[in-house]
Design an enzyme around this catalytic site. Structure first.
Site, PDB file in Angstrom:
ATOM      1  N   ALA A 106       0.857  -1.183   0.000  1.00  0.00           N
ATOM      2  CA  ALA A 106       0.000   0.000   0.000  1.00  0.00           C
ATOM      3  C   ALA A 106       0.888   1.226   0.000  1.00  0.00           C
ATOM      4  O   ALA A 106       1.930   1.247   0.668  1.00  0.00           O
ATOM      5  CB  ALA A 106      -0.912   0.002   1.227  1.00  0.00           C
ATOM      6  N   CYS A 107       0.497   2.244  -0.718  1.00  0.00           N
ATOM      7  CA  CYS A 107       1.312   3.464  -0.758  1.00  0.00           C
ATOM      8  C   CYS A 107       1.369   4.129   0.606  1.00  0.00           C
ATOM      9  O   CYS A 107       2.281   4.916   0.884  1.00  0.00           O
ATOM     10  CB  CYS A 107       0.777   4.426  -1.802  1.00  0.00           C
ATOM     11  SG  CYS A 107      -0.958   4.867  -1.578  1.00  0.00           S
TER      12      CYS A 107
END
Length: 463
Positions: A280-281
């Site tokens: 996930a960013c």
């Protein structure tokens, strides 16, 4: 069972399957077959969107919203099928996939209801017998380029505000995850979305994405992906004064202070670092600890890492899925090896078992080491020292990225200070760096964002 994805152009499903996507947990098994679009495919999709835009813009906003609400119901009726396909093409656990499909449903409902709220503003006038009002108008054709890590939620939160605002859309999903976006488009078609209002073109970003960005019919482009690609797209769109929205990389930090409960802090960091396989960013990838809590926190974090059991996302007992691809796994392992070369120690994890990388905790990391500076995008977190709060805040901010940042403390004054001074678009206190309510603006600063328009909530409609 293998799923087949197709392009959606002008209301028709088209394109022969040319590409195969294998299940990341079972690399020998084909999960999805999809077509590979080119410049001519993009041209046809843009022509369809351009032809449909005037009629769609003239459709009352409540009617546009009603279609999104109906699409949410369709997606809800297909929830398990869509979640299963998501697991098989992306690798999430089934629980994570179900949650993501639920998010897409909620996004459609949120923006569907927004159709009844589309109003302008009224202003007083200095001229007698005069009233001044504003009216929001759609931009026209919107191009959307979405990543593989949230293959249905991110397309939903990009296309739903575009559609309810009266724009037509050409969506380019990630090459690794064509099925999830196809399910989302199919729900909208089943809900009665007119032909040409939403078009989907599968294919490589360097071909399909580049063609979208270069075409003057695209008046707005929303992109989620790497900083390198995002900044190139920004140059292309800005040159013709088109509107652009970028959500790019992150190197998200959490600061753990001496007054924090080390076990509670470890649970928070582990959820942010290892949930969703760390892909996930907004994932936590570096943790700064002050001296009084560092040892206890590190021991607790290693114990928490053991709770993440990698495996096939559809198998009972799996709490963390595989790395999405062999290329990504190689990147993750190279980052761990480089950390070793620079003097770090692996407290747990660090070695792959097939496509699975255990939750990995690195210690002995210095702030200038590569693993503390560069995005890894996997279940790897580095624990680093900070002398005190002031140095910790400075280290958190000493990054080219600024997407999310976290603090673990019981000190309310420091919590408020951190929220005001952390250089990040999203700041969390005693919460994982991942996750955000869908009705609030989302985006970063520095190299994490274009720093223009935010995603989600009313900010997405403004874009």
């Amino acid at each position: 069972m293998t799923t087949t994805a197709k392009h959606l152009i002008g209301g028709r499903w088209t394109g022969e399957p040319e590409r195969e996507r294998h299940n990341p947990a079972r690399p020998g098994e084909i999960a999805v077959r999809a077509p590979a679009g080119d410049e001519s495919t993009v041209d046809r999709a843009l022509a369809a969107a351009d032809d449909a835009r005037r009629a769609w813009a003239a459709t009352p906003a409540p009617a546009r919203g009603a279609i999104l609400l109906d699409a949410a119901d369709v997606l809800r009726s297909r929830h398990e099928e869509v979640a299963t396909d998501l697991v098989q093409e992306e690798g999430k656990t089934l629980a994570e996939a179900r949650g993501e499909v639920r998010r897409a449903i909620d996004v459609l409902r949120y923006f569907g209801a927004h159709g009844w709220q589309r109003t302008g503003e009224s202003f007083p006038s200095g001229t007698p017998d005069t009233s001044v009002v504003t009216r929001p108008e759609p931009l026209g054709v919107a191009g959307l380029i979405t990543p593989w890590n949230f293959p249905i939620a991110i397309p939903a939160w990009k296309l739903a505000p575009a559609l309810v605002s009266g724009n037509t859309v050409v969506l380019k999903p990630a090459e690794l995850t064509p099925a999830s976006a196809t399910h989302l488009a199919a729900a909208l078609v089943a809900a009665g979305l007119p032909a040409g209002v939403l078009n989907v073109v599968h294919g490589e970003g360097s071909v399909v994405g580049a063609a979208l960005a270069a075409d003057e019919r695209v008046r707005a482009l929303s992109f989620t992906g790497s900083t390198e690609v995002g900044l190139r797209l920004h140059q292309v769109l800005s040159a013709r004064r088109a509107r652009v929205q970028l959500e790019m990389g992150g190197k998200n930090a959490c600061l753990v202070l001496d007054d924090a409960d080390p076990a509670a802090a470890a649970r928070i960091v582990a959820a942010g670092a290892f949930g969703l396989t760390g892909q996930a960013c907004t994932a936590t990838s570096r943790v700064y600890c002050t001296p009084g809590v560092r040892e206890a926190f590190t021991e607790a974090l290693v114990k928490e890492a053991a709770r993440f059991s990698p495996g096939d996302g559809l198998a009972a007992g799996t709490t963390m899925g595989p790395v999405v691809s062999s290329d990504q796994l190689a990147t993750d392992l190279a980052a761990v090896e480089r950390a070793r070369e620079q003097g770090a120690s692996v407290a747990t994890g660090g070695r792959a078992d097939g496509p699975f990388l255990p939750a990995t905790v690195l210690t002995g990391v210095a702030h200038d080491h590569d693993v503390a500076r560069r995005e890894v995008f996997g279940p790897v977190v580095a624990v680093l020292p900070a002398a005190d709060y002031d140095e910790g805040l400075a280290l958190v901010n000493d990054s080219p990225y600024g997407l999310t940042a976290g603090l673990c403390t019981r000190d309310l004054a420091l919590a408020h200070h951190f929220a005001a001074h952390a250089e990040a678009g999203v700041v969390k206190v005693n919460r994982p760096t991942t996750g955000l309510d869908l009705n609030v603006p989302f985006g970063g600063v520095k190299d994490s964002s274009s720093a223009t328009f935010r995603e989600q909530g009313p900010a997405a409609v403004d874009f």
